[in-house]
Design an enzyme around this catalytic site. Structure first.
Site, PDB file in Angstrom:
ATOM      1  N   LYS A   1       0.827  -1.211   0.000  1.00 30.61           N
ATOM      2  CA  LYS A   1       0.000   0.000   0.000  1.00 30.61           C
ATOM      3  C   LYS A   1       0.863   1.264   0.000  1.00 30.61           C
ATOM      4  O   LYS A   1       0.624   2.218  -0.750  1.00 30.61           O
ATOM      5  CB  LYS A   1      -0.928  -0.024   1.226  1.00 30.61           C
ATOM      6  CG  LYS A   1      -1.664   1.277   1.494  1.00 30.61           C
ATOM      7  CD  LYS A   1      -2.559   1.656   0.312  1.00 30.61           C
ATOM      8  CE  LYS A   1      -2.975   3.097   0.390  1.00 30.61           C
ATOM      9  NZ  LYS A   1      -4.334   3.298   0.770  1.00 30.61           N
TER      10      LYS A   1
ATOM     11  N   CYS B   1      -3.528  10.840   1.852  1.00 29.24           N
ATOM     12  CA  CYS B   1      -2.817   9.582   1.656  1.00 29.24           C
ATOM     13  C   CYS B   1      -1.475   9.797   0.983  1.00 29.24           C
ATOM     14  O   CYS B   1      -0.433   9.464   1.530  1.00 29.24           O
ATOM     15  CB  CYS B   1      -3.666   8.659   0.787  1.00 29.24           C
ATOM     16  SG  CYS B   1      -5.366   8.598   1.361  1.00 29.24           S
TER      17      CYS B   1
HETATM   18  N1  SAJ Z   1      -2.232  15.022  -8.445  1.00 21.51           N
HETATM   19  C1  SAJ Z   1      -1.432  15.789  -9.264  1.00 21.51           C
HETATM   20  N2  SAJ Z   1      -1.104  15.308 -10.505  1.00 21.51           N
HETATM   21  C2  SAJ Z   1      -1.558  14.108 -10.948  1.00 21.51           C
HETATM   22  C3  SAJ Z   1      -2.363  13.311 -10.102  1.00 21.51           C
HETATM   23  C4  SAJ Z   1      -2.686  13.803  -8.853  1.00 21.51           C
HETATM   24  O1  SAJ Z   1      -1.004  16.897  -8.898  1.00 21.51           O
HETATM   25  O2  SAJ Z   1      -1.238  13.753 -12.097  1.00 21.51           O
HETATM   26  C5  SAJ Z   1      -2.590  15.519  -7.094  1.00 21.51           C
HETATM   27  C6  SAJ Z   1      -4.096  15.715  -6.908  1.00 21.51           C
HETATM   28  O3  SAJ Z   1      -4.501  16.958  -7.394  1.00 21.51           O
HETATM   29  C7  SAJ Z   1      -4.219  15.590  -5.402  1.00 21.51           C
HETATM   30  C8  SAJ Z   1      -3.153  14.553  -5.037  1.00 21.51           C
HETATM   31  O4  SAJ Z   1      -2.260  14.511  -6.148  1.00 21.51           O
HETATM   32  O5  SAJ Z   1      -3.900  16.816  -4.764  1.00 21.51           O
HETATM   33  C9  SAJ Z   1      -3.687  13.178  -4.776  1.00 21.51           C
HETATM   34  O6  SAJ Z   1      -4.720  12.825  -5.678  1.00 21.51           O
HETATM   35  P1  SAJ Z   1      -4.865  11.385  -6.340  1.00 21.51           P
HETATM   36  O7  SAJ Z   1      -6.056  11.395  -7.219  1.00 21.51           O
HETATM   37  O8  SAJ Z   1      -3.586  10.991  -6.972  1.00 21.51           O
HETATM   38  O9  SAJ Z   1      -5.026  10.395  -5.124  1.00 21.51           O
HETATM   39  P2  SAJ Z   1      -5.987  10.319  -3.813  1.00 21.51           P
HETATM   40  O10 SAJ Z   1      -5.236  10.872  -2.656  1.00 21.51           O
HETATM   41  O11 SAJ Z   1      -7.343  10.848  -4.070  1.00 21.51           O
HETATM   42  O12 SAJ Z   1      -6.107   8.704  -3.657  1.00 21.51           O
HETATM   43  C10 SAJ Z   1      -4.927   7.912  -3.594  1.00 21.51           C
HETATM   44  C11 SAJ Z   1      -5.082   6.715  -4.555  1.00 21.51           C
HETATM   45  N3  SAJ Z   1      -3.807   6.046  -4.713  1.00 21.51           N
HETATM   46  C12 SAJ Z   1      -3.264   5.818  -5.946  1.00 21.51           C
HETATM   47  O13 SAJ Z   1      -3.787   6.181  -6.970  1.00 21.51           O
HETATM   48  C13 SAJ Z   1      -1.971   5.055  -5.961  1.00 21.51           C
HETATM   49  C14 SAJ Z   1      -6.142   5.756  -4.030  1.00 21.51           C
HETATM   50  O14 SAJ Z   1      -6.228   4.583  -4.845  1.00 21.51           O
HETATM   51  C15 SAJ Z   1      -5.820   5.349  -2.579  1.00 21.51           C
HETATM   52  O15 SAJ Z   1      -6.793   4.464  -2.039  1.00 21.51           O
HETATM   53  C16 SAJ Z   1      -5.806   6.621  -1.749  1.00 21.51           C
HETATM   54  O16 SAJ Z   1      -4.748   7.474  -2.247  1.00 21.51           O
HETATM   55  C17 SAJ Z   1      -5.589   6.220  -0.295  1.00 21.51           C
HETATM   56  O17 SAJ Z   1      -6.567   6.224   0.469  1.00 21.51           O
HETATM   57  O18 SAJ Z   1      -4.471   5.846   0.056  1.00 21.51           O
END
Ligand code: SAJ
Length: 416
Positions: free
Chosen positions: A216, A270
């Site tokens: 994870k 996360c």
């Molecule tokens: N972000 C960027 N650029 C990107 C992708 C995301 O700047 O290309 C930013 C987003 O705007 C946000 C942050 O990253 O601020 C996180 O967003 P996210 O959509 O990447 O992830 P979370 O936090 O909503 O959910 C993640 C997920 N993990 C992965 O994709 C590996 C989810 O599957 C997990 O269950 C979750 O963390 C968790 O609970 O751990």
């Protein structure tokens, strides 16, 4: 193996949907939550968090009597722990995991444990946390046997099965995602698989507890490192007068390149947290993972400097910040880089500040008290001389781009 009664400890963003989905399979679920207001809300068939369609499922399972919330732990066949695991900020700038919520959950469950029970840790945890959980349970119940001592023959089975659902898609992903299940013994894993198979359509893959914990942390660190790469590229491109969005599009035409999107920083509960658990365990080895965290944590400050520079061009700067949520099309402002940026600008008093967030009905007090004004997109585009795109919400992506033309624009999400 049949489960008639399951207890979910912690009814937050993961616990409540998990409890509701299990209850929708006809299993009696008792959700335990310390927040009495949340308990009352759920028992009235409503929800205290925002997640698409969750309200419908909760209403239905509460009305059939399959889901009930309470503040007191009661006996059950399986206990699923879904409590927060934040980090503690040390004086030396260290970030160590705070397992106090897991420890409290263990102490709450221990008195009602019965021979044959299964305890699952769903909370994202540092390597070794499941063993610690088993240790806390054993300490409280010396009359029972545990898998760390007697393996297959244990009275109580303990496993880790980390949640992996994406906010906004929780109900689909809870069912469709594969699950990594790490028991302290093979018997623990087998029992946990049986529970997850009652509601998961994805594959349940067995490993040991430590590998499941690390899996994870690895998933979220992988994403963090890749976002850091994109964020670092964005600052390099600014320096070299290159459009980073065009650059990434071009590089991604390569069959083996897939660069993520830069942004104003990494938010949520996360991705900005979990990599620190790896860094804390192995500081000597986790150099890249740590650097990625630092790059992403620095991005809001970089954006703040860009905004200040833009504001300096005007006698009376009016700055419109588009978006406050931590990512697109959700209402969640917690750990949001956009909020951090707006609050910082407000503290520094750099001009009139307008905040546009289509997914909330009012601004948090922390902003209004500092003079930030809640505005519609139309008002913001009319009044501001500096426009900052902080979140790529659909309302901003579909806005008439001509309205931005006469403004100084800082587009952190590349929507224009
Ligand atoms: N972000 C960027 N650029 C990107 C992708 C995301 O700047 O290309 C930013 C987003 O705007 C946000 C942050 O990253 O601020 C996180 O967003 P996210 O959509 O990447 O992830 P979370 O936090 O909503 O959910 C993640 C997920 N993990 C992965 O994709 C590996 C989810 O599957 C997990 O269950 C979750 O963390 C968790 O609970 O751990």
């Amino acid at each position: 193996m049949e489960f008639k009664k399951v207890s979910v400890i912690g009814l937050g963003y993961i616990g409540l949907p998990t409890a509701a989905v299990i209850a929708s399979r006809g299993i009696k679920v008792v959700g335990v939550e310390i927040n009495q207001k949340a308990v009352d809300t759920i028992n009235a068939g409503n929800i205290h968090i925002v997640e698409p369609d969750l309200d419908i499922v909760v209403k239905s399972v509460v009305s059939t009597g399959n889901l009930r919330a309470t503040t007191q732990v009661e006996p059950a066949e399986a206990f699923m722990i879904a409590v927060p695991t934040p980090f503690k900020h040390g004086e030396d700038d260290s970030h160590s995991p705070d397992l106090s919520y897991i420890e409290s959950a263990a102490k709450a469950i221990a008195p009602v444990l019965e021979k044959g029970n299964l305890v699952i840790l769903e909370s994202t945890s540092p390597v070794g946390a499941t063993e610690k959980l088993a240790g806390w349970l054993k300490e409280a119940r010396p009359d029972l046997t545990f898998p760390q001592d007697v393996g297959e023959q244990a009275d109580i089975n303990v496993a880790h099965c980390p949640e992996r659902v994406l906010p906004g898609y929780v109900l689909q992903e809870l069912v469709s995602n594969d699950r990594v299940i790490g028991g302290i013994s093979p018997a623990c894993s087998a029992k946990a698989v049986a529970l997850y198979q009652t509601f998961v359509r994805g594959e349940c893959i067995i490993t040991n507890a430590r590998t499941a914990e690390m899996a994870k942390l690895t998933e979220n660190s992988f994403r963090d490192v890749n976002i850091a790469f994109a964020n670092e590229l964005s600052t390099i491109c600014d320096q070299l007068h290159i459009n980073v969005w065009e650059l990434i599009k071009l590089a991604n035409r390569h069959p083996r390149v897939n660069i993520l999107n830069p942004g104003p920083g990494v938010g949520g509960h996360c991705i900005a947290v979990d990599p620190w658990f790896i860094v804390d365990s192995c500081p000597e080895q986790a150099k890249l993972i740590k650097q990625a965290r630092l790059v992403n944590d620095n991005k809001p400050h970089y954006v703040i400097d860009q905004i200040k520079e833009a504001a300096d061009q005007f006698k009376k700067p009016v700055i419109a910040c588009l978006g406050l949520a931590f990512k697109a099309d959700i209402d969640d402002l917690r750990e949001s880089p956009a909020v951090q940026i707006v609050e910082h600008l407000a503290n520094d008093n750099i001009g009139e500040l307008l905040a546009v967030e289509p997914n909330i009905s009012e601004l948090p007090e922390s902003m209004t008290s500092k003079g930030v004004e809640f505005a519609s997109l139309t008002q913001a585009l009319e009044r501001a001389n500096v426009i900052v795109v902080l979140v790529d919400h659909k309302e901003f992506k579909s806005a008439d781009k001509a309205a931005f033309a006469k403004k100084v624009v800082i587009d952190t999400r590349g929507i224009l």
